[in-house]
Design a protein around this motif. Structure first.
Motif, PDB file in Angstrom:
ATOM      1  N   ALA A   1       0.798  -1.502   0.104  1.00 33.86           N
ATOM      2  CA  ALA A   1       0.315   0.075   0.022  1.00 33.86           C
ATOM      3  C   ALA A   1       0.909   1.285  -0.088  1.00 33.86           C
ATOM      4  CB  ALA A   1      -1.182  -0.038   1.074  1.00 33.86           C
ATOM      5  N   ARG A   2       2.073   1.203   0.656  1.00 35.70           N
ATOM      6  CA  ARG A   2       2.857   2.473   0.773  1.00 35.70           C
ATOM      7  C   ARG A   2       3.544   2.598  -0.465  1.00 35.70           C
ATOM      8  NH1 ARG A   2       5.664   1.619   6.531  1.00 35.70           N
ATOM      9  NH2 ARG A   2       7.405   3.210   5.726  1.00 35.70           N
ATOM     10  N   LEU A   3       3.862   1.591  -1.145  1.00 37.83           N
ATOM     11  CA  LEU A   3       4.568   1.850  -2.402  1.00 37.83           C
ATOM     12  C   LEU A   3       3.628   2.084  -3.616  1.00 37.83           C
ATOM     13  CD1 LEU A   3       7.297  -0.889  -2.551  1.00 37.83           C
ATOM     14  CD2 LEU A   3       7.675   1.370  -2.015  1.00 37.83           C
ATOM     15  N   GLY A   4       2.162   1.797  -3.272  1.00 34.65           N
ATOM     16  CA  GLY A   4       1.266   2.249  -4.036  1.00 34.65           C
ATOM     17  C   GLY A   4       0.965   3.771  -4.131  1.00 34.65           C
ATOM     18  N   THR A   5       1.134   4.474  -2.705  1.00 34.30           N
ATOM     19  CA  THR A   5       1.019   5.844  -2.591  1.00 34.30           C
ATOM     20  C   THR A   5       2.389   6.500  -3.212  1.00 34.30           C
ATOM     21  OG1 THR A   5       2.108   5.722  -0.291  1.00 34.30           O
ATOM     22  CG2 THR A   5      -0.345   5.485  -0.418  1.00 34.30           C
ATOM     23  N   GLU A   6       3.385   5.724  -3.270  1.00 33.32           N
ATOM     24  CA  GLU A   6       4.568   6.540  -4.003  1.00 33.32           C
ATOM     25  C   GLU A   6       4.654   6.251  -5.417  1.00 33.32           C
ATOM     26  OE1 GLU A   6       8.135   4.955  -2.362  1.00 33.32           O
ATOM     27  OE2 GLU A   6       7.915   5.215  -0.174  1.00 33.32           O
ATOM     28  N   GLY A   7       3.816   5.571  -5.981  1.00 33.43           N
ATOM     29  CA  GLY A   7       3.518   5.301  -7.350  1.00 33.43           C
ATOM     30  C   GLY A   7       4.406   4.376  -7.771  1.00 33.43           C
ATOM     31  N   LEU A   8       5.059   3.562  -7.176  1.00 32.38           N
ATOM     32  CA  LEU A   8       6.072   2.420  -7.757  1.00 32.38           C
ATOM     33  C   LEU A   8       5.183   1.144  -8.064  1.00 32.38           C
ATOM     34  CD1 LEU A   8       9.294   2.795  -5.703  1.00 32.38           C
ATOM     35  CD2 LEU A   8       8.710   3.612  -7.991  1.00 32.38           C
ATOM     36  N   LEU A   9       4.297   1.135  -7.314  1.00 34.31           N
ATOM     37  CA  LEU A   9       3.057  -0.033  -7.617  1.00 34.31           C
ATOM     38  C   LEU A   9       1.917   0.442  -7.927  1.00 34.31           C
ATOM     39  CD1 LEU A   9       3.960  -2.680  -4.702  1.00 34.31           C
ATOM     40  CD2 LEU A   9       5.038  -2.721  -7.077  1.00 34.31           C
ATOM     41  N   GLN A  10       1.061  -0.440  -8.824  1.00 33.70           N
ATOM     42  CA  GLN A  10      -0.167  -0.006  -9.356  1.00 33.70           C
ATOM     43  C   GLN A  10      -1.286  -1.104  -8.556  1.00 33.70           C
ATOM     44  OE1 GLN A  10      -0.482   0.176 -13.460  1.00 33.70           O
ATOM     45  NE2 GLN A  10       0.043   2.554 -13.419  1.00 33.70           N
ATOM     46  N   ILE A  11      -2.160  -0.523  -7.819  1.00 31.43           N
ATOM     47  CA  ILE A  11      -3.023  -1.450  -7.129  1.00 31.43           C
ATOM     48  C   ILE A  11      -4.616  -1.252  -7.709  1.00 31.43           C
ATOM     49  CG2 ILE A  11      -4.088  -2.131  -4.665  1.00 31.43           C
ATOM     50  CD1 ILE A  11      -1.476  -0.664  -3.518  1.00 31.43           C
ATOM     51  N   GLU A  12      -4.926  -2.506  -8.297  1.00 27.98           N
ATOM     52  CA  GLU A  12      -6.300  -2.180  -9.226  1.00 27.98           C
ATOM     53  C   GLU A  12      -7.197  -3.523  -8.485  1.00 27.98           C
ATOM     54  OE1 GLU A  12      -5.303  -2.619 -13.286  1.00 27.98           O
ATOM     55  OE2 GLU A  12      -3.915  -0.910 -13.215  1.00 27.98           O
ATOM     56  N   GLU A  13      -8.248  -3.247  -8.202  1.00 28.36           N
ATOM     57  CA  GLU A  13      -9.299  -4.202  -7.504  1.00 28.36           C
ATOM     58  C   GLU A  13      -9.418  -5.329  -8.278  1.00 28.36           C
ATOM     59  OE1 GLU A  13     -13.218  -3.340  -5.985  1.00 28.36           O
ATOM     60  OE2 GLU A  13     -12.563  -1.354  -5.420  1.00 28.36           O
ATOM     61  N   GLN A  14      -9.490  -5.349  -9.696  1.00 28.93           N
ATOM     62  CA  GLN A  14      -9.811  -6.470 -10.642  1.00 28.93           C
ATOM     63  C   GLN A  14      -8.582  -7.182 -10.754  1.00 28.93           C
ATOM     64  OE1 GLN A  14     -12.950  -7.768 -10.898  1.00 28.93           O
ATOM     65  NE2 GLN A  14     -13.744  -5.884  -9.772  1.00 28.93           N
ATOM     66  N   ARG A  15      -7.457  -6.395 -11.147  1.00 29.70           N
ATOM     67  CA  ARG A  15      -6.341  -6.821 -11.707  1.00 29.70           C
ATOM     68  C   ARG A  15      -5.014  -7.156 -10.646  1.00 29.70           C
ATOM     69  NH1 ARG A  15      -4.135  -3.284 -16.717  1.00 29.70           N
ATOM     70  NH2 ARG A  15      -2.999  -5.240 -16.900  1.00 29.70           N
ATOM     71  N   GLY A  16      -5.312  -6.860  -9.427  1.00 29.66           N
ATOM     72  CA  GLY A  16      -4.424  -6.979  -8.426  1.00 29.66           C
ATOM     73  C   GLY A  16      -3.357  -5.927  -8.364  1.00 29.66           C
ATOM     74  N   VAL A  17      -1.980  -6.174  -8.127  1.00 29.24           N
ATOM     75  CA  VAL A  17      -1.031  -5.284  -7.928  1.00 29.24           C
ATOM     76  C   VAL A  17      -0.120  -5.575  -9.190  1.00 29.24           C
ATOM     77  CG1 VAL A  17       0.780  -4.644  -6.281  1.00 29.24           C
ATOM     78  CG2 VAL A  17      -1.267  -5.503  -5.468  1.00 29.24           C
TER      79      VAL A  17
END
Length: 246
Positions: free
Chosen positions: A67-83
């Motif tokens: 979640a933290r790396l998602g806020t940094e923009g290095l990971l994308q977190i999508e409900e249907q497609r995952g991380v």
């Protein structure tokens, strides 16, 4: 109940929370490093079960790290497609370069204003270490060592800046630039002009010539990015599937 269970139950709640926070922070650092170095490639799915097994941790701190790396923009977190690992593109690089070219000189100007003898010594040492590595090191870990020392020089130059939020943004943007270099320029030697630019930036900074130092830093950021733009274009023309790979 065994001794470990007893110790765990007797652990003060505050200590448990600190332990969880420390573990999550360590996982953030480890995951971030894998993204920045290209161990996790742009667009690659990130499967939590695999990471849990590889890192030997539970899902809870791992989810927090993701979640933290998602806020940094290095990971994308999508409900249907995952991380997934965040993709790279010329457009994204352009944004990173634009922001770095605006914010790093601003931080450097403030750093020079609040510079000290200790800062001078640390900046000088950082430049010497980077220059020595560039001229002597050709081992298999050359890229990792160069990136570490290069980042150290840039962030040492900014280290006396008195604006923590600005420094935070500069650090994040520096990481993004680091990622593009590692992905697209890992097989290229450091250009001699890059060494010259570092020396010029340091000299102007140590002489407290803020206008000159900031102008040189902006030019350095923008000019260095051109190498990456060229590599991205070469990859596009080749139709390569992976960054930095033929």
């Amino acid at each position: 109940m065994n001794a470990a269970d007893t110790a765990l139950k007797s652990e003060p709640p505050a200590s448990l929370e600190r332990g969880k926070a420390t573990l999550a922070s360590a996982l953030v650092d480890r995951l971030r490093e894998e993204v920045l170095t290209g161990a996790l490639l742009p667009g690659q799915p990130v499967r939590l079960d695999e990471l849990r097994e590889r890192y030997g941790v539970s899902l809870s701190p791992l989810r927090e790290a993701v979640a933290r790396l998602g806020t940094e923009g290095l990971l994308q977190i999508e409900e249907q497609r995952g991380v997934r690992v965040a993709p790279v593109s010329a457009a994204n690089l352009a944004e990173v370069v634009l922001l770095r070219a605006e914010l790093e000189p601003l931080a450097l100007r403030d750093a020079i204003r609040h510079a000290s003898d200790d800062w001078e010594a640390r900046v000088t040492t950082a430049l010497v270490m980077l220059t020595r590595q560039e001229t002597q090191d050709d081992g298999q870990h050359r890229v990792e060592r160069w990136e570490r020392l290069h980042r150290q020089l840039h962030m040492t130059l900014l280290s006396t800046c008195t604006m923590p939020l600005l420094l935070h943004f500069c650090t994040m943007l520096n990481d993004r630039g680091d990622r593009y270099r590692r992905l697209f320029l890992a097989d290229q030697a450091v250009d001699a002009s890059v060494r010259r630019e570092h020396a010029q930036i340091v000299e102007a900074s140590l002489n407290r010539q803020a206008d000159a130092a900031c102008a040189l830093l902006r030019q350095h950021i923008e000019r260095s990015a051109q190498y990456v733009y060229d590599a991205i274009e070469r990859q596009r023309l080749r139709g390569a599937d992976r960054p930095g790979k033929a």
